[in-house]
Design an enzyme around this catalytic site. Structure first.
Site, PDB file in Angstrom:
ATOM      1  N   SER A  15     -28.546   4.971 -23.599  1.00  0.00           N
ATOM      2  CA  SER A  15     -29.772   4.939 -22.779  1.00  0.00           C
ATOM      3  C   SER A  15     -30.170   6.318 -22.287  1.00  0.00           C
ATOM      4  O   SER A  15     -31.342   6.569 -22.008  1.00  0.00           O
ATOM      5  CB  SER A  15     -29.576   3.994 -21.587  1.00  0.00           C
ATOM      6  OG  SER A  15     -28.382   4.311 -20.902  1.00  0.00           O
ATOM      7  N   ASP A  64     -21.345  -4.014 -21.125  1.00  0.00           N
ATOM      8  CA  ASP A  64     -20.374  -3.136 -20.464  1.00  0.00           C
ATOM      9  C   ASP A  64     -19.209  -2.991 -21.441  1.00  0.00           C
ATOM     10  O   ASP A  64     -18.373  -3.892 -21.559  1.00  0.00           O
ATOM     11  CB  ASP A  64     -19.921  -3.776 -19.153  1.00  0.00           C
ATOM     12  CG  ASP A  64     -18.820  -2.971 -18.467  1.00  0.00           C
ATOM     13  OD1 ASP A  64     -18.339  -1.973 -19.061  1.00  0.00           O
ATOM     14  OD2 ASP A  64     -18.426  -3.347 -17.352  1.00  0.00           O
ATOM     15  N   TYR A 156     -10.448  11.769 -16.005  1.00  0.00           N
ATOM     16  CA  TYR A 156     -11.377  12.066 -17.117  1.00  0.00           C
ATOM     17  C   TYR A 156     -10.642  12.764 -18.267  1.00  0.00           C
ATOM     18  O   TYR A 156     -10.792  12.391 -19.439  1.00  0.00           O
ATOM     19  CB  TYR A 156     -12.509  12.941 -16.581  1.00  0.00           C
ATOM     20  CG  TYR A 156     -13.603  13.246 -17.569  1.00  0.00           C
ATOM     21  CD1 TYR A 156     -14.585  12.316 -17.881  1.00  0.00           C
ATOM     22  CD2 TYR A 156     -13.676  14.494 -18.197  1.00  0.00           C
ATOM     23  CE1 TYR A 156     -15.606  12.608 -18.777  1.00  0.00           C
ATOM     24  CE2 TYR A 156     -14.692  14.788 -19.093  1.00  0.00           C
ATOM     25  CZ  TYR A 156     -15.653  13.845 -19.381  1.00  0.00           C
ATOM     26  OH  TYR A 156     -16.652  14.135 -20.276  1.00  0.00           O
TER      27      TYR A 156
HETATM   28  P1  NAP Z   1     -24.760  10.589 -19.012  1.00  0.00           P
HETATM   29  O1  NAP Z   1     -26.043  11.309 -19.166  1.00  0.00           O
HETATM   30  O2  NAP Z   1     -24.219  10.329 -17.647  1.00  0.00           O
HETATM   31  O3  NAP Z   1     -24.869   9.191 -19.808  1.00  0.00           O
HETATM   32  C1  NAP Z   1     -23.793   8.304 -19.820  1.00  0.00           C
HETATM   33  C2  NAP Z   1     -24.135   7.121 -20.694  1.00  0.00           C
HETATM   34  O4  NAP Z   1     -23.000   6.224 -20.701  1.00  0.00           O
HETATM   35  C3  NAP Z   1     -25.327   6.333 -20.172  1.00  0.00           C
HETATM   36  O5  NAP Z   1     -26.148   5.965 -21.255  1.00  0.00           O
HETATM   37  C4  NAP Z   1     -24.675   5.085 -19.556  1.00  0.00           C
HETATM   38  O6  NAP Z   1     -25.483   3.947 -19.668  1.00  0.00           O
HETATM   39  C5  NAP Z   1     -23.462   4.908 -20.435  1.00  0.00           C
HETATM   40  N1  NAP Z   1     -22.424   4.086 -19.823  1.00  0.00           N
HETATM   41  C6  NAP Z   1     -21.682   4.348 -18.719  1.00  0.00           C
HETATM   42  N2  NAP Z   1     -20.846   3.327 -18.476  1.00  0.00           N
HETATM   43  C7  NAP Z   1     -21.055   2.397 -19.451  1.00  0.00           C
HETATM   44  C8  NAP Z   1     -20.497   1.125 -19.754  1.00  0.00           C
HETATM   45  N3  NAP Z   1     -19.528   0.603 -19.004  1.00  0.00           N
HETATM   46  N4  NAP Z   1     -20.961   0.456 -20.831  1.00  0.00           N
HETATM   47  C9  NAP Z   1     -21.949   0.977 -21.603  1.00  0.00           C
HETATM   48  N5  NAP Z   1     -22.514   2.181 -21.367  1.00  0.00           N
HETATM   49  C10 NAP Z   1     -22.072   2.875 -20.303  1.00  0.00           C
HETATM   50  O7  NAP Z   1     -23.581  11.333 -19.769  1.00  0.00           O
HETATM   51  P2  NAP Z   1     -23.615  12.375 -20.997  1.00  0.00           P
HETATM   52  O8  NAP Z   1     -23.468  13.718 -20.429  1.00  0.00           O
HETATM   53  O9  NAP Z   1     -24.709  12.047 -21.928  1.00  0.00           O
HETATM   54  O10 NAP Z   1     -22.204  12.016 -21.667  1.00  0.00           O
HETATM   55  C11 NAP Z   1     -22.085  11.241 -22.856  1.00  0.00           C
HETATM   56  C12 NAP Z   1     -20.651  11.364 -23.355  1.00  0.00           C
HETATM   57  O11 NAP Z   1     -20.379  12.742 -23.623  1.00  0.00           O
HETATM   58  C13 NAP Z   1     -19.603  10.909 -22.333  1.00  0.00           C
HETATM   59  O12 NAP Z   1     -18.544  10.269 -23.002  1.00  0.00           O
HETATM   60  C14 NAP Z   1     -19.145  12.218 -21.729  1.00  0.00           C
HETATM   61  O13 NAP Z   1     -17.838  12.116 -21.210  1.00  0.00           O
HETATM   62  C15 NAP Z   1     -19.211  13.130 -22.930  1.00  0.00           C
HETATM   63  N6  NAP Z   1     -19.271  14.555 -22.595  1.00  0.00           N
HETATM   64  C16 NAP Z   1     -20.313  15.077 -21.883  1.00  0.00           C
HETATM   65  C17 NAP Z   1     -20.319  16.439 -21.588  1.00  0.00           C
HETATM   66  C18 NAP Z   1     -21.436  17.087 -20.804  1.00  0.00           C
HETATM   67  O14 NAP Z   1     -21.313  18.295 -20.519  1.00  0.00           O
HETATM   68  N7  NAP Z   1     -22.508  16.386 -20.478  1.00  0.00           N
HETATM   69  C19 NAP Z   1     -19.269  17.251 -22.015  1.00  0.00           C
HETATM   70  C20 NAP Z   1     -18.231  16.685 -22.733  1.00  0.00           C
HETATM   71  C21 NAP Z   1     -18.247  15.334 -23.036  1.00  0.00           C
HETATM   72  P3  NAP Z   1     -26.253   3.246 -18.426  1.00  0.00           P
HETATM   73  O15 NAP Z   1     -26.979   4.322 -17.684  1.00  0.00           O
HETATM   74  O16 NAP Z   1     -27.156   2.264 -19.127  1.00  0.00           O
HETATM   75  O17 NAP Z   1     -25.196   2.574 -17.599  1.00  0.00           O
END
Ligand code: NAP
Length: 249
Positions: A15, A64, A156
Site C-alpha cells: 500500500s 495481516d 528489527y
Molecule cells: P512503510 O512505508 O512503513 O510501509 C510498510 C508497509 O508494510 C505498508 O504497506 C504496510 O501496510 C505494510 N504492513 C505493515 N504491517 C503489515 C501486516 N501485518 N500485514 C500486511 N502488511 C503490513 O515501510 P517501507 O520503508 O516501505 O519498508 C518496506 C520494507 O522495506 C520493510 O520490510 C522494511 O523493513 C524494509 N526496509 C526499509 C528501509 C527504509 O529505509 N525505508 C530500509 C531497509 C529495509 P498498511 O499501511 O496497509 O498496514
C-alpha cells in the site's frame, strides 16, 4: 526479454513505500499484481486504480500477513483470481525501536511476527503452488540492519537477520523445482518508515554512504524486479545490498 511478463506476483505491504514501488514496477513489466495491505485500504485502492488505468491486471487484498491463516488466504486469493502465483515479494515490515532494557515484550513479538514470521507464512503457502508449476521467484526484503546490527533495533535487526537465514534455507529446499529465493537488503530509503529521522541525522547518515545520497523506493524496486524476472534463473540464496555502498563485503 521475458522479464516478469504474464507472471502473477504477490507483494506484501504494497500500500505504501517500497512495496508500492515494487508493485508498480512489476505491473509495468507486464505482471498481474496482488497488492496486499493491512491498514491502508484507501492507498491500496488508489494504487490498484492507477495500475488498472495503465492497462494492468491487479487485485488489492487485505491481510495481516503476520497471521498464518490470513497469509494463506492472500496466496489463495492470488491463485483463485489469476490462476497461479509465480512471484512472491515478502516486503511487509514495521519498526518498534527501543533500547533492549526498555523494550516491551510486545514490541519484540510484533516486529518478529510482522517482518519474519509473515515471510515464513506466505512462503509456506506459496511454495506449494509454485512447486506444482515448477517455477517460482521469492524475494525477501531484509535490511542493512540485518547484516550489521543497529543499537535500538534488536527486534528489527533480529527479524531481518532471520529473513536472511530463511532465504538461504528455503533456497536450498526448493531449488530442484526451479524456484529461486533471494533477499534484497536496502540501506537508507526515503519512506514513511524513515520519516521520523531528523534533518541533522539525515545529513549525518548520508556522510556514511559512498554514493552520497539516500536511496529511493525505485532503487529497490528495480533490484527486486530483476531478481523476480525469468532472466535471474541462476541466482538463488543471495542477499543483494542496494544501499549506495554503505555495506561492502
Ligand atoms: P512503510 O512505508 O512503513 O510501509 C510498510 C508497509 O508494510 C505498508 O504497506 C504496510 O501496510 C505494510 N504492513 C505493515 N504491517 C503489515 C501486516 N501485518 N500485514 C500486511 N502488511 C503490513 O515501510 P517501507 O520503508 O516501505 O519498508 C518496506 C520494507 O522495506 C520493510 O520490510 C522494511 O523493513 C524494509 N526496509 C526499509 C528501509 C527504509 O529505509 N525505508 C530500509 C531497509 C529495509 P498498511 O499501511 O496497509 O498496514
Amino acid at each position: 526479454m521475458a522479464g516478469v511478463q504474464d507472471r502473477t506476483a504477490v507483494v506484501t505491504g504494497a500500500s505504501r513505500g517500497i512495496g508500492r514501488a515494487i508493485a508498480l514496477q512489476l505491473a509495468k513489466g507486464g505482471a498481474s499484481v496482488v497488492i496486499n495491505y493491512h491498514a491502508s485500504a484507501q492507498a491500496a485502492e488508489e494504487l490498484a486504480a492507477q495500475i488498472s488505468a495503465a492497462g494492468g491486471k491487479v487485485l488489492p487484498f487485505k491481510a495481516d500477513v503476520s497471521q498464518l491463516a490470513e497469509a494463506e488466504g492472500l496466496i489463495k486469493a492470488a491463485v483463485d483470481h489469476f490462476g497461479k502465483i509465480d512471484i512472491l515479494v515478502n516486503n511487509a515490515g514495521v519498526t518498534r525501536d527501543m533500547l533492549i532494557m526498555m523494550m516491551k515484550e510486545e514490541d519484540w513479538d510484533v516486529v518478529i511476527n510482522t517482518n519474519l514470521k509473515s515471510a515464513w507464512n506466505c512462503s509456506k503457502a506459496a511454495t506449494r503452488a509454485m512447486m506444482r508449476k515448477r517455477y517460482g521467484r521469492i524475494v525477501n526484503i531484509t535490511s542493512v540492519v540485518g547484516i550489521a546490527g543497529q543499537a535500538g533495533q534488536s527486534n528489527y535487526a533480529a527479524s531481518k537477520a532471520g529473513l536472511i537465514g530463511l532465504t538461504k534455507s528455503l533456497a536450498r529446499e526448493v531449488a530442484s523445482r526451479s524456484i529461486t529465493v533471494n533477499a534484497v537488503a536496502p540501506g537508507f530509503i526515503t519512506t514513511d518508515m524513515t520519516a521520523t529521522v531528523s534533518p541533522d541525522m539525515l545529513e549525518e547518515l548520508k556522510k556514511r554512504i559512498p554514493l552520497e545520497r539516500w536511496g529511493t523506493v525505485e532503487d529497490i524496486a528495480h533490484a527486486v524486479t530483476f531478481l523476480a524476472s525469468e532472466e535471474a534463473s541462476y541466482i538463488t540464496g543471495q542477499v543483494l545490498s542496494v544501499d549506495g555502498g554503505l555495506i561492502m563485503g
